[in-house]
Design a protein around this motif. Structure first.
Motif, PDB file in Angstrom:
ATOM      1  N   LEU A 239       0.825  -1.200   0.000  1.00 60.63           N
ATOM      2  CA  LEU A 239       0.000   0.000   0.000  1.00 60.63           C
ATOM      3  C   LEU A 239       0.863   1.255   0.000  1.00 60.63           C
ATOM      4  O   LEU A 239       0.611   2.208  -0.751  1.00 60.63           O
ATOM      5  N   ARG A 240       1.908   1.272   0.822  1.00 66.14           N
ATOM      6  CA  ARG A 240       2.762   2.459   0.939  1.00 66.14           C
ATOM      7  C   ARG A 240       3.452   2.782  -0.385  1.00 66.14           C
ATOM      8  O   ARG A 240       3.385   3.900  -0.895  1.00 66.14           O
TER       9      ARG A 240
ATOM     10  N   PRO B 147      -3.239  13.885  -8.611  1.00 70.60           N
ATOM     11  CA  PRO B 147      -3.297  14.836  -7.496  1.00 70.60           C
ATOM     12  C   PRO B 147      -4.029  14.298  -6.266  1.00 70.60           C
ATOM     13  O   PRO B 147      -3.817  14.813  -5.167  1.00 70.60           O
ATOM     14  N   HIS B 148      -4.891  13.310  -6.451  1.00 68.61           N
ATOM     15  CA  HIS B 148      -5.667  12.779  -5.325  1.00 68.61           C
ATOM     16  C   HIS B 148      -5.408  11.284  -5.195  1.00 68.61           C
ATOM     17  O   HIS B 148      -5.708  10.521  -6.111  1.00 68.61           O
ATOM     18  N   VAL B 149      -4.838  10.900  -4.073  1.00 70.32           N
ATOM     19  CA  VAL B 149      -4.508   9.495  -3.813  1.00 70.32           C
ATOM     20  C   VAL B 149      -5.119   9.088  -2.490  1.00 70.32           C
ATOM     21  O   VAL B 149      -4.988   9.784  -1.483  1.00 70.32           O
TER      22      VAL B 149
ATOM     23  N   PRO C 171       0.292   8.642   1.503  1.00 69.42           N
ATOM     24  CA  PRO C 171       1.072   9.898   1.482  1.00 69.42           C
ATOM     25  C   PRO C 171       0.392  10.959   2.350  1.00 69.42           C
ATOM     26  O   PRO C 171      -0.839  11.062   2.395  1.00 69.42           O
ATOM     27  N   GLY C 172       1.191  11.732   3.074  1.00 63.70           N
ATOM     28  CA  GLY C 172       0.660  12.742   3.965  1.00 63.70           C
ATOM     29  C   GLY C 172      -0.027  13.864   3.244  1.00 63.70           C
ATOM     30  O   GLY C 172      -0.890  14.524   3.772  1.00 63.70           O
TER      31      GLY C 172
END
Length: 288
Positions: free
Chosen positions: A203-204, A215-217, A287-288
């Motif tokens: 996943l990471r 742009p959106h994850v 992702p942060g």
């Protein structure tokens, strides 16, 4: 009765599951992988690839509904859908339940999976193989995406094995960049990202790769009994608005318009929205 009484899954070295075999239906080595289909005592017919359970008749609805209905309804107006993998036809069947879908292209690299699923697992796809909106291609999904026209699809669904062996290239930087190119302005892509309790790196790393092109994850979860280890994550990346922005009533309205409301066994509008609310141990790998 088969001479092999048990099927022991080989996904993890130190932990596993087993199925009592009632009857072996097919066992062969294709050009890409080892394929086994058997009748189990508890889960109906089971498909395994390279020793790893992919689908069972008893609980297939959980994964198939969530990998198909969530992205299509999150998009809201998908007409053209690309499916990579999913040679058993179950994802194709769920995609075609959406009345707004005009075209569904399925690209499966291993024609033997399609052939054996049609023979031994016909309930998974139903009549999807013969739907005039469906185009089934035996070929390499990477090559297909690389040669597809820009803005060709609204949604891409990648139903592959884990990022090892034949499925590895479907988790690469280049694949996600090409996927972003062929998606429309509000397009999105979803793919399975493993069970994070045991496969957190999957996943990471996949989320970081998707973030280079989208742009959106995000990710959402589904509880699939035969994917051992807790929640299965489905990673999603969008070119347009964030996928978790839609509320329950909007998703319900879209499901009504798509003619799937009340026809599912796991997915509901509430499950859809709630599935994006991740436990901290899973959200920590995004992702942060």
């Amino acid at each position: 009765m088969t001479s092999r009484p048990w099927f022991d899954e080989t996904l993890y070295e130190g932990w596993g599951q087993r199925f009592r075999i009632v009857r072996e239906l097919a066992t062969l080595k294709s050009d890409f992988q080892d394929i086994a289909i058997f009748e189990s005592q508890t889960h109906g017919r089971v498909l395994a690839l390279d020793g790893v359970v992919q689908i069972t008749e008893r609980d297939e609805f959980v994964y198939q509904e969530m990998i198909a209905h969530v992205p299509l309804l999150a998009h809201g107006a998908a007409k053209s859908v690309l499916i990579i993998g999913a040679g058993d036809g179950a994802v194709l069947r769920r995609v075609l339940q959406h009345t707004g879908v005009r075209r569904a292209v399925m690209v499966e690299i291993d024609g033997e999976v399609i052939r054996l699923a049609r023979e031994f697992l016909p309930s998974l796809a139903g009549d999807a193989w013969d739907d005039p909106r469906a185009e089934v291609i035996v070929g390499d999904g990477i090559d297909y995406v690389a040669s597809a026209a820009a803005d060709a699809f609204d949604v891409i669904i990648v139903d592959s094995t884990d990022p090892i062996g034949v499925g590895e290239v479907l988790f690469s930087d280049d694949f996600y960049a090409q996927s972003a190119r062929v998606l429309t302005a509000n397009g999105l892509i979803v793919n399975q990202c493993g069970v994070p309790f045991m496969q957190a790196d999957e996943l990471r790393q996949t989320s970081l790769r998707r973030a280079k092109s989208f742009p959106h994850v995000s990710a959402y979860v589904a509880a699939v009994p035969t994917y051992v280890g807790g929640f299965m994550t489905l990673g999603v990346a969008a070119k347009g608005q964030g996928l978790a922005d839609a509320d329950v009533e909007l998703i319900r309205a879209r499901a009504t318009a798509s003619s799937i409301l009340g026809k599912t066994q796991y997915w509901t509008p509430e499950i859809h929205v709630g599935s994006f609310n991740l436990p901290p141990y899973i959200a920590a790998h995004l992702p942060g």
